[in-house]
Design a protein around this motif. Structure first.
Motif, PDB file in Angstrom:
ATOM      1  N   ASP A 113      -4.601  -8.481 -10.549  1.00 21.11           N
ATOM      2  CA  ASP A 113      -4.874  -9.597  -9.127  1.00 21.11           C
ATOM      3  C   ASP A 113      -3.209  -9.674  -8.060  1.00 21.11           C
ATOM      4  O   ASP A 113      -3.144  -9.384  -7.053  1.00 21.11           O
ATOM      5  N   ARG A 173      -8.384 -10.875  -3.036  1.00 18.22           N
ATOM      6  CA  ARG A 173      -9.931 -11.363  -3.660  1.00 18.22           C
ATOM      7  C   ARG A 173      -9.877 -11.203  -4.708  1.00 18.22           C
ATOM      8  O   ARG A 173     -10.566 -11.864  -5.572  1.00 18.22           O
ATOM      9  N   LEU A 229      -8.376 -14.971  -6.162  1.00 14.85           N
ATOM     10  CA  LEU A 229      -9.617 -16.243  -5.859  1.00 14.85           C
ATOM     11  C   LEU A 229     -10.691 -16.380  -6.590  1.00 14.85           C
ATOM     12  O   LEU A 229     -11.138 -17.661  -7.513  1.00 14.85           O
ATOM     13  N   LYS A 230     -10.588 -15.006  -7.900  1.00 22.09           N
ATOM     14  CA  LYS A 230     -11.855 -15.036  -8.819  1.00 22.09           C
ATOM     15  C   LYS A 230     -11.269 -16.127  -9.765  1.00 22.09           C
ATOM     16  O   LYS A 230     -11.852 -16.451 -10.749  1.00 22.09           O
ATOM     17  N   ASP A 237      -4.092  -8.407  -4.410  1.00 24.19           N
ATOM     18  CA  ASP A 237      -5.626  -8.059  -4.161  1.00 24.19           C
ATOM     19  C   ASP A 237      -5.756  -9.573  -4.405  1.00 24.19           C
ATOM     20  O   ASP A 237      -6.116 -10.333  -5.092  1.00 24.19           O
TER      21      ASP A 237
END
Length: 554
Positions: A365, A372, A375-376, A370
């Motif tokens: 990530d 998105r 944020l996970k 990335d």
């Protein structure tokens, strides 16, 4: 100067981060550079490419936004308390430490930002110490993760070097292994070596050592930036300090095999002095990579402070040897315990919030930028690479109940030394301390203290809970190995990165930067590191060497 051989203004030996920084500075000054590396082009950037990309900044905008009050004075206090310089030969390393803290508190941030480097907004808190104010450790969070991790750190310098190559100022010569520094009338005037056969291996894999020819190149300045000894376990054991007990029989490698330390001996043979050979930095939270790239490939767990740390027999490690507090102190304790491995015991709730993994490839990530996926990290569930290790890693066991967990720990340990009653007593005693917000347990105090920092509370430290609480399960145990990583000693250099001889005078014509120079001076970190200082040390010492050599060339 050598005659009858290929000539340049300067030669840089090693195309890692320090070498790229030095070559870029030389080219910016209009100098012609030959950049040599024994590995193929796909390994450009060296160890830095594989790193998490942590950088040590002082009083950065990110720190201020997170409510962290930092200063050059506090950082220098932490550095000196951590380094514990105590040898006559530490004069130059101490000066390098002062210069580096000035850099980290000054132009480092803006200079790298101008080149396009950006950092993650949440600042990490590595090497928390656990001693008194003037002792080891970071008083505040200073670990800034580069947006793009290791490749993101390498990118600005690779871009500068490739642009200079297009202008004809830098000649990139891979598969060129330096075997000798050429010395003429006491001055280093070039290098000789072996041209190795082409290799199409993937980055990080061991390349062949098939010899395809010889070469010699001459220059007025040679800058050695060939890295340390972490991939050479024989050399690690040879230099292992008595103060850390007997060297481990079993170690994992945190760096590829080409980190072999060859240029240390080669430069020493030419007249350069090596100091602080016995200072080194190895991690105690190593796990076997279930999908290895190089031989004995280990990954370091980047732990939050909540896991219970037990020795091989099940006894809890004493204060302040908690996860993320004192790497070298913990190593010292482990090596004197009679066993080379230890255990983390934790809950699913802890692994989801607190386990990170070192390495650019373990953080897709951040490496791939990335947002998105990033944020996970604050959502329920552990990051994908962590879950992959939990499922596939040889060092992980999972169970719903403690007796079953202990049984599985014994099965993978390979020896019958783990005592079930001891493990049970340690876990239950720790859990009793979790029912209040106050406690006498220093690790539990540290957990509560860490959550006073917004960054830790958001993304790094699990809500305090009992490990045996079924709602926080399942239970997890991780066997931890010694993981080789950094050489803290190296070639003795002055503040112009000139390699010094045993009498303290410069060896004419040769400079050193990066890990081969102990990241500056022959040991800028002293005995311990504050973390986030290795990449920055390569950048700072590489920049210094390049600029000093360019100035000397006129």
């Amino acid at each position: 100067m050598s005659t009858g051989v290929d000539q340049a203004d300067a030669i840089v030996v090693g195309a890692g981060l320090a070498g790229l920084a030095a070559a870029a500075e030389l080219a910016d000054a209009g100098k012609r550079v030959i950049l040599l590396d024994q590995e193929p082009e796909q390994s450009l950037g060296g160890q830095a490419f594989w790193s998490f990309g942590g950088l040590f900044f002082v009083d950065s905008p990110e720190q201020r936004r997170m409510g962290i009050k930092d200063s050059k004075e506090l950082a220098l206090q932490d550095w000196m308390g951590t380094a514990a310089f105590d040898r006559p030969e530490d004069e130059w390393p101490r000066k390098w430490a002062e210069a580096y803290v000035d850099f980290a508190a000054g132009e480092k941030y803006s200079w790298l930002r101008q080149q396009g480097l950006k950092v993650f907004p949440i600042v990490g808190w590595a090497e928390r110490g656990g001693y008194l104010a003037d002792g080891h450790g970071n008083s505040v969070p200073r670990f800034h993760i580069t947006w793009g991790t290791g490749p993101g750190v390498v990118a600005p310098f690779e871009r500068r070097v490739r642009a200079a190559a297009e202008r004809g100022l830098i000649s990139l010569r891979f598969r060129h292994r330096v075997d000798e520094l050429v010395v003429t009338n006491g001055t280093v005037t070039g290098v000789r070596g072996t041209v190795l056969a082409p290799s199409d291996i993937k980055r990080g894999q061991a390349s062949n050592r098939d010899e395809a020819g010889e070469f010699e190149v001459g220059a007025q300045a040679v800058i050695v930036t060939a890295g340390g000894i972490g991939g050479n376990h024989d050399l690690v054991r040879q230099n292992w300090p008595e103060r850390l007990g007997t060297a481990p029989e079993h170690m994992l490698s945190g760096v590829p095999a080409h980190v072999d330390g060859r240029m240390l001996g080669i430069t020493e043979k030419a007249g350069g002095e090596i100091i602080n050979r016995d200072r080194m930095w190895h991690y105690t939270e190593g796990i076997q990579n279930w999908d290895p790239i190089w031989n004995k490939h280990g990954i370091r767990i980047l732990p939050g402070p909540s896991s219970l740390w037990l020795d091989a027999t099940g006894k809890r490690l004493p204060a302040p040897y908690f996860p993320g507090f004192d790497t070298l102190g913990t190593l010292d304790h482990i090596m004197k315990s009679g066993h080379e491995y230890t255990w983390f015991v934790l809950s699913q709730k802890i692994i989801e919030k607190e386990f990170g993994l070192s390495g650019s490839e373990q953080n897709p990530d951040l490496t791939d930028k990335d947002l998105r996926l990033v944020l996970k990290r604050v959502l329920p569930g552990a990051p994908g690479p962590v879950e992959a290790f939990k499922r596939n890693g040889a060092d992980f066991v999972v169970a719903d109940r403690l007796p079953e967990l202990i049984r599985k720990m014994k099965e993978i340990s390979g020896e019958d030394v783990l005592d079930a009653d001891t493990v049970t007593r340690e876990v239950v005693a720790r859990d009793r301390e979790m029912v209040n917000t106050f406690t006498k347990d220093l690790q539990v105090m540290a957990i509560h203290g860490a959550r006073n920092y917004r960054g830790d509370k958001i993304a790094r430290v699990a809500t305090p809970h009992q490990i045996l609480d079924p709602k926080s399960g399942p239970l997890i145990a991780v066997r931890l190995h010694i993981l080789t990583r950094k050489t803290l000693g190296g070639l003795h250099t002055d503040l112009d990165s000139r390699v010094l001889r045993a009498d303290g005078t410069p060896l004419p014509g040769v400079y050193a930067a990066g890990e081969v120079a102990g990241f500056g001076g022959g040991g800028v970190h002293g005995y311990r590191s504050l973390e986030g200082t290795f990449l920055g040390g390569c950048i700072f010492s590489g920049r210094t060497a390049g600029r000093a050599a360019a100035a000397a060339l006129g």
